[in-house]
Design a protein around this motif. Sequence first.
Motif, short mmCIF file in Angstrom:
data_model
loop_
_atom_site.label_atom_id
_atom_site.label_comp_id
_atom_site.label_asym_id
_atom_site.label_seq_id
_atom_site.Cartn_x
_atom_site.Cartn_y
_atom_site.Cartn_z
N ASN A 102 -20.33 -19.57 6.28
CA ASN A 102 -20.78 -19.97 4.95
C ASN A 102 -19.73 -19.61 3.89
N ASN A 103 -19.16 -18.41 3.99
CA ASN A 103 -18.15 -17.99 3.02
C ASN A 103 -16.91 -18.88 3.09
N VAL A 104 -16.51 -19.23 4.33
CA VAL A 104 -15.34 -20.09 4.48
C VAL A 104 -15.62 -21.48 3.91
N LEU A 105 -16.80 -22.01 4.20
CA LEU A 105 -17.14 -23.34 3.69
C LEU A 105 -17.24 -23.35 2.17
N GLN A 106 -17.76 -22.27 1.61
CA GLN A 106 -17.82 -22.17 0.15
C GLN A 106 -16.42 -22.20 -0.45
N ARG A 107 -15.49 -21.51 0.20
CA ARG A 107 -14.11 -21.52 -0.29
C ARG A 107 -13.49 -22.91 -0.15
N ILE A 108 -13.78 -23.58 0.96
CA ILE A 108 -13.27 -24.95 1.14
C ILE A 108 -13.84 -25.86 0.07
N ARG A 109 -15.11 -25.67 -0.27
CA ARG A 109 -15.71 -26.51 -1.32
C ARG A 109 -15.01 -26.29 -2.66
N ASP A 121 -0.50 -29.71 -1.91
CA ASP A 121 0.04 -29.20 -0.64
C ASP A 121 -0.42 -27.77 -0.39
N LYS A 122 -0.44 -26.97 -1.44
CA LYS A 122 -0.89 -25.59 -1.30
C LYS A 122 -2.37 -25.53 -0.88
N ILE A 123 -3.18 -26.39 -1.51
CA ILE A 123 -4.61 -26.44 -1.15
C ILE A 123 -4.77 -26.88 0.30
N LYS A 124 -3.99 -27.89 0.69
CA LYS A 124 -4.07 -28.37 2.07
C LYS A 124 -3.72 -27.26 3.06
N ALA A 125 -2.67 -26.48 2.76
CA ALA A 125 -2.26 -25.39 3.65
C ALA A 125 -3.36 -24.34 3.78
N GLU A 126 -4.05 -24.05 2.68
CA GLU A 126 -5.13 -23.07 2.75
C GLU A 126 -6.32 -23.62 3.53
N VAL A 127 -6.61 -24.90 3.34
CA VAL A 127 -7.72 -25.51 4.09
C VAL A 127 -7.43 -25.49 5.59
N VAL A 128 -6.18 -25.73 5.97
CA VAL A 128 -5.80 -25.67 7.38
C VAL A 128 -6.06 -24.27 7.94
N LYS A 163 -10.89 -34.73 8.03
CA LYS A 163 -10.82 -35.86 7.08
C LYS A 163 -10.38 -35.37 5.70
N LEU A 164 -10.86 -34.19 5.32
CA LEU A 164 -10.44 -33.61 4.04
C LEU A 164 -8.95 -33.33 4.05
N ILE A 165 -8.46 -32.76 5.15
CA ILE A 165 -7.02 -32.45 5.25
C ILE A 165 -6.20 -33.72 5.16
N THR A 166 -6.66 -34.79 5.83
CA THR A 166 -5.95 -36.07 5.77
C THR A 166 -5.91 -36.61 4.34
N SER A 167 -7.04 -36.50 3.64
CA SER A 167 -7.10 -36.96 2.25
C SER A 167 -6.16 -36.15 1.36
N LEU A 168 -6.07 -34.84 1.64
CA LEU A 168 -5.15 -34.00 0.86
C LEU A 168 -3.70 -34.38 1.13
#
Length: 303
Positions: A84-91, A108-115, A202-207
């Motif tokens: 839940n904490n990880v998903l909240q951060r991704i949101r 790019d920075k956001i994408k790297a953190e999401v990865v 899909k989110l990473i691809t969009s980023l």
Amino acid sequence: MRVTNSMMMNRMMLNMSNNLKRMDRIQNDLASGVRIHKPSDDPIAVSRSLKIRTDISQNDQFNRNVGDAQSILEKTEHSLNELNNVLQRIRELTVQASNGTITPDDMDKIKAEVVQLKEHIIRAGNDTYVGRHLFSGFSTEQKLLNEDGTVNVNIDYGNLNNQNIEYQIGISARVKVNLTGSEVFGAIQDDNKPKLISDIDKLITSLERGNNLEVSNSIQDIDDNISNILRLRGDIGARISTIEVIRNRIEDTKINFTRLLSETEDTDIGESIMKMNMYESVYRASLAIGARVIQPTLIDFLR
């Protein structure tokens, strides 16, 4: 009927022996603290005692099962909280990336953190408790997800919902102690990944594309996954609460069983001391009377 001196002595010795046996039995009860030493002492009480001991042993096993079940559920709740904490951060990152004014460098920075967060989710999906994987159904020795987020080929993912692990915590009470991967991560998708992992991909691809609209559309997918995790946490919390109630009942039952066993087997100290004093008085009286019976001889009459 002729009463001889020999008959009187034999009867006296028999009575003294019986008195001594009664004293020995009471002394043994007081010294050992129990009144049943062999089945013949009280067959009905022995039968009852064996039944109570069986119930105590069964109750102890239920208590161990409750402890194990609670530990597994608490570990599962910890894993869900981590997800839940990880998903909240991704949101948060997704909302930030959906802003049309964000720069490509920030994207790019956001994408790297999401990865990185995706890798964290995969590790949480392979969490274990005492060496057993939490979300792999019956295949507890197999991890659920591969490093790329695909489902392990050794896991029958489509049938996970039917792989419920239950612990018996009462004569007619059972509790489900596991959550399956399909419950936590959703149905498997065409890319052989669970929905949650596929949504993040899909989110990473969009980023990577820098498409703010696609990123914005991913917010709803993330919200759906968060809602599912919260629902499961509530379910786990309810199970833990139920187990705590049952644990209290088991402890109360053990106290009652122990009391019944004590009433069945243990010596009544007060009553036994009273009997001991009475038997001792009778024995001393028999000795005194015996001394008078044995004392007269032919020599006494020749004096």
